[in-house]
Write a protein that holds these residues in place. Structure first.
Motif, PDB file in Angstrom:
ATOM      1  N   SER A 135      14.677   2.405  -2.368  1.00 39.83           N
ATOM      2  CA  SER A 135      15.255   1.131  -1.938  1.00 39.83           C
ATOM      3  C   SER A 135      14.760  -0.019  -2.822  1.00 39.83           C
ATOM      4  O   SER A 135      15.518  -0.920  -3.190  1.00 39.83           O
ATOM      5  CB  SER A 135      14.908   0.861  -0.470  1.00 39.83           C
ATOM      6  OG  SER A 135      15.773  -0.104   0.065  1.00 39.83           O
ATOM      7  N   ASP A 136      13.492   0.041  -3.189  1.00 35.22           N
ATOM      8  CA  ASP A 136      12.925  -0.992  -4.067  1.00 35.22           C
ATOM      9  C   ASP A 136      13.548  -0.912  -5.459  1.00 35.22           C
ATOM     10  O   ASP A 136      13.858  -1.930  -6.072  1.00 35.22           O
ATOM     11  CB  ASP A 136      11.407  -0.830  -4.179  1.00 35.22           C
ATOM     12  CG  ASP A 136      10.717  -0.960  -2.833  1.00 35.22           C
ATOM     13  OD1 ASP A 136      11.172  -0.295  -1.870  1.00 35.22           O
ATOM     14  OD2 ASP A 136       9.752  -1.719  -2.717  1.00 35.22           O
ATOM     15  N   GLN A 137      13.730   0.319  -5.954  1.00 35.11           N
ATOM     16  CA  GLN A 137      14.373   0.472  -7.262  1.00 35.11           C
ATOM     17  C   GLN A 137      15.776  -0.153  -7.246  1.00 35.11           C
ATOM     18  O   GLN A 137      16.153  -0.866  -8.169  1.00 35.11           O
ATOM     19  CB  GLN A 137      14.507   1.950  -7.628  1.00 35.11           C
ATOM     20  CG  GLN A 137      13.197   2.651  -7.875  1.00 35.11           C
ATOM     21  CD  GLN A 137      13.412   4.112  -8.274  1.00 35.11           C
ATOM     22  OE1 GLN A 137      14.411   4.461  -8.903  1.00 35.11           O
ATOM     23  NE2 GLN A 137      12.490   4.976  -7.909  1.00 35.11           N
ATOM     24  N   SER A 242       7.531  -2.921   9.919  1.00 40.25           N
ATOM     25  CA  SER A 242       6.572  -2.821  11.020  1.00 40.25           C
ATOM     26  C   SER A 242       6.606  -1.462  11.707  1.00 40.25           C
ATOM     27  O   SER A 242       5.886  -1.232  12.657  1.00 40.25           O
ATOM     28  CB  SER A 242       6.871  -3.912  12.044  1.00 40.25           C
ATOM     29  OG  SER A 242       8.140  -3.672  12.639  1.00 40.25           O
ATOM     30  N   TYR A 243       7.496  -0.578  11.236  1.00 45.47           N
ATOM     31  CA  TYR A 243       7.674   0.692  11.964  1.00 45.47           C
ATOM     32  C   TYR A 243       6.812   1.822  11.414  1.00 45.47           C
ATOM     33  O   TYR A 243       6.812   2.912  11.950  1.00 45.47           O
ATOM     34  CB  TYR A 243       9.149   1.114  11.959  1.00 45.47           C
ATOM     35  CG  TYR A 243       9.807   1.082  10.599  1.00 45.47           C
ATOM     36  CD1 TYR A 243       9.618   2.122   9.698  1.00 45.47           C
ATOM     37  CD2 TYR A 243      10.601   0.006  10.207  1.00 45.47           C
ATOM     38  CE1 TYR A 243      10.197   2.092   8.441  1.00 45.47           C
ATOM     39  CE2 TYR A 243      11.190  -0.036   8.954  1.00 45.47           C
ATOM     40  CZ  TYR A 243      10.975   1.008   8.074  1.00 45.47           C
ATOM     41  OH  TYR A 243      11.547   0.963   6.829  1.00 45.47           O
ATOM     42  N   LYS A 244       6.077   1.581  10.326  1.00 45.37           N
ATOM     43  CA  LYS A 244       5.211   2.631   9.772  1.00 45.37           C
ATOM     44  C   LYS A 244       3.849   2.540  10.470  1.00 45.37           C
ATOM     45  O   LYS A 244       3.728   2.975  11.609  1.00 45.37           O
ATOM     46  CB  LYS A 244       5.144   2.500   8.253  1.00 45.37           C
ATOM     47  CG  LYS A 244       6.497   2.877   7.626  1.00 45.37           C
ATOM     48  CD  LYS A 244       6.610   2.703   6.129  1.00 45.37           C
ATOM     49  CE  LYS A 244       7.989   3.178   5.665  1.00 45.37           C
ATOM     50  NZ  LYS A 244       8.322   2.743   4.316  1.00 45.37           N
ATOM     51  N   TYR A 245       2.849   1.954   9.820  1.00 45.02           N
ATOM     52  CA  TYR A 245       1.513   1.926  10.428  1.00 45.02           C
ATOM     53  C   TYR A 245       1.408   0.939  11.587  1.00 45.02           C
ATOM     54  O   TYR A 245       0.392   0.870  12.245  1.00 45.02           O
ATOM     55  CB  TYR A 245       0.463   1.603   9.365  1.00 45.02           C
ATOM     56  CG  TYR A 245       0.291   2.718   8.355  1.00 45.02           C
ATOM     57  CD1 TYR A 245      -0.480   3.829   8.668  1.00 45.02           C
ATOM     58  CD2 TYR A 245       0.923   2.675   7.119  1.00 45.02           C
ATOM     59  CE1 TYR A 245      -0.630   4.867   7.757  1.00 45.02           C
ATOM     60  CE2 TYR A 245       0.773   3.708   6.208  1.00 45.02           C
ATOM     61  CZ  TYR A 245      -0.001   4.792   6.531  1.00 45.02           C
ATOM     62  OH  TYR A 245      -0.156   5.823   5.632  1.00 45.02           O
TER      63      TYR A 245
HETATM   64  C1  LIG Z   1       9.693   2.520   4.042  1.00 44.46           C
HETATM   65  C2  LIG Z   1       9.954   1.766   2.796  1.00 44.46           C
HETATM   66  C3  LIG Z   1      11.126   1.009   2.650  1.00 44.46           C
HETATM   67  C4  LIG Z   1      12.195   0.988   3.708  1.00 44.46           C
HETATM   68  O1  LIG Z   1      12.968  -0.155   3.618  1.00 44.46           O
HETATM   69  P1  LIG Z   1      13.815  -0.689   4.860  1.00 44.46           P
HETATM   70  O2  LIG Z   1      14.503  -1.867   4.328  1.00 44.46           O
HETATM   71  O3  LIG Z   1      12.841  -0.980   5.971  1.00 44.46           O
HETATM   72  O4  LIG Z   1      14.744   0.410   5.279  1.00 44.46           O
HETATM   73  C5  LIG Z   1      11.280   0.281   1.466  1.00 44.46           C
HETATM   74  N1  LIG Z   1      10.346   0.306   0.508  1.00 44.46           N
HETATM   75  C6  LIG Z   1       9.197   1.031   0.614  1.00 44.46           C
HETATM   76  C7  LIG Z   1       8.195   1.012  -0.468  1.00 44.46           C
HETATM   77  C8  LIG Z   1       8.998   1.795   1.759  1.00 44.46           C
HETATM   78  O5  LIG Z   1       7.887   2.523   1.863  1.00 44.46           O
END
Ligand SMILES: *Cc1c(COP(=O)(O)O)cnc(C)c1O
Length: 424
Positions: A135-137, A242-245
């Motif tokens: 998603s970041d890429q 906020s849904y991970k840790y």
């Molecule tokens: C979990 C995660 C995401 C998820 O992005 P959402 O917009 O919350 O779906 C994005 N980037 C990183 C690095 C992640 O670990």
């Protein structure tokens, strides 16, 4: 501390654990009537039992007040986001003005980059980690295109040296220096999602600033997992989920941080919305955007109270356990996991896995498997382990200090041994 791979030793560590009661605050998925070994808090944290009542409160107030809940509800929705500021500030090491809960992680990254990625002249380059979360890429790639630039010429990726697992600090700093006045933005994960490496955020920020670049972090895997001092480190901006840790529920409200030095800057570009204006102007419906002070100015929409209700109690629970105590337990828990894994591979020489997470780490260990890795993973899953598989061959496990126990780690080791035995 010297660890032992025995049930009695794990139980002794649990007995001494100051945070052991917090496990009872969460629902665990079940396997044959017992709690599963839940090691995927780095993907979706467990549900806090208090979440239901918090959500019910808002549903009840909505039923009772309708639109008037904005001002009449127990936690008035108009100012709902303000409840979070002190607590978020504590988790990320900022002052309350610098943080706000809002939106989703990836959309927030875009909004922040609209403000903080301003390529001009030769200063256009964007530095990120190789193997960043997809998603970041995609976000970086499309931001670059949005400015009429080509990703291949503009995005510079950091990689480990050949044969190494982590990216060396000196290599990151050298790359920043080399890019110099071509570097517009450093945008890296605080913790890499794949290897679990924690990046040296303070040094990266200093090096970025020394060459005149802006520095931002994606804290998806760092928020609630590792010690953060965003303000003191001078970080320009950051975003997290906020849904991970932080155990706030699937797709729950995310959050942002913007250093106060940017608070007064009226020249920043932004994609604005009505919730970004000062509270007193919000219902004036006047023309011309005037930013609120601090991170609030980046808010667009009114607060999604139903998801924020669970985030609120999850955050309160996290701070009741305490940032420093959680980190202390996390170090011990993950070291114990590493010890158990090493013990297994030392005793069973045929074992084909290696931990690829470098020393700079949070909760997560990434296990590189060879050969029958997927079969091992499937066997573990059948026996009540919840871990995750990342193609092509990595198993990620993250014991989470607020709800996992040392006995979980011991039992996990037993299951691996049994699975390996069966796969022989
Ligand atoms: C979990 C995660 C995401 C998820 O992005 P959402 O917009 O919350 O779906 C994005 N980037 C990183 C690095 C992640 O670990």
């Amino acid at each position: 501390m010297t660890f032992k791979n025995t049930k009695a030793f794990a139980e002794e560590l649990d007995n001494k654990d100051e945070l052991k009661e917090f496990r009872n605050e969460f629902y665990f998925p079940q396997h044959n009537g017992e709690n599963k070994i839940y090691f995927t808090g780095n993907s979706l944290g467990l549900q806090p039992k208090k979440g239901k009542a918090a959500l019910q409160q808002e549903l009840d107030d909505w039923a009772k007040y309708g639109v008037d809940g904005h001002f009449e509800a127990k936690n008035p929705w108009f100012s709902y986001h303000e409840i979070f500021k002190a607590n978020l500030a504590e988790v990320v090491g900022a002052n309350p003005l610098e943080v706000t809960p809002m939106g989703g992680l990836t959309s927030n990254l875009h909004f922040l980059m609209v403000s903080f990625y301003q390529p001009k002249g030769k200063r256009v380059k964007l530095l990120c980690e190789g193997k960043a979360f997809p998603s970041d890429q995609y976000a970086l790639e499309t931001q670059v295109r949005f400015h009429g630039l080509e990703p291949e010429d503009t995005i510079v990726e950091l990689h480990p040296r050949d044969g190494e697992r982590g990216i060396r600090k000196e290599d990151i700093l050298a790359k920043i220096e080399e890019l110099g006045d071509e570097l517009a933005l450093v945008m890296i994960g605080g913790v890499n999602y794949y290897t679990g490496q924690v990046f040296p955020m303070k040094e990266i920020t200093e090096a970025g600033h020394a060459v005149g670049a802006i520095v931002g972090f994606d804290l998806a895997h760092a928020f609630g997992n590792v010690k953060l001092e965003l303000h003191n480190w001078g970080v320009d901006f950051a975003a997290w989920c906020s849904y991970k840790y932080l155990n706030s529920g699937p797709g729950s409200i995310a959050g942002i941080y913007v250093h106060e030095r940017h608070s007064e800057d009226t020249n920043l570009q932004r994609f604005a919305g009505w919730w970004g204006t000062p509270a007193e102007d919000r219902f004036q419906m006047t023309k011309g955007f005037v930013p609120a002070a601090g991170a609030d100015a980046w808010q667009l929409s009114n607060a999604p109270v139903l998801s924020m209700a669970v985030h609120k109690v999850a955050l309160e629970l996290h701070l009741k356990a305490g940032v420093d105590r959680l980190i202390e337990k996390q170090k011990k828990l993950t070291s114990y996991l590493e010890f158990i894994l090493t013990d297994i591979s030392d005793r069973l020489p045929a074992v084909n896995f290696t931990v690829i997470t470098p020393r700079e780490r949070g909760s997560q260990l990434s296990i590189l498997t060879e050969g029958s890795g997927k079969e091992l993973f499937n066997k573990m899953t059948e026996q009540g382990v919840v871990a995750d598989w990342r193609e092509p061959n990595v198993i990620r496990v993250a014991p989470v200090p607020i709800y996992n126990s040392f006995t979980d780690v011991f039992n996990f080791g037993q299951i691996i041994e049994k699975s390996l035995e069966e796969l022989k």
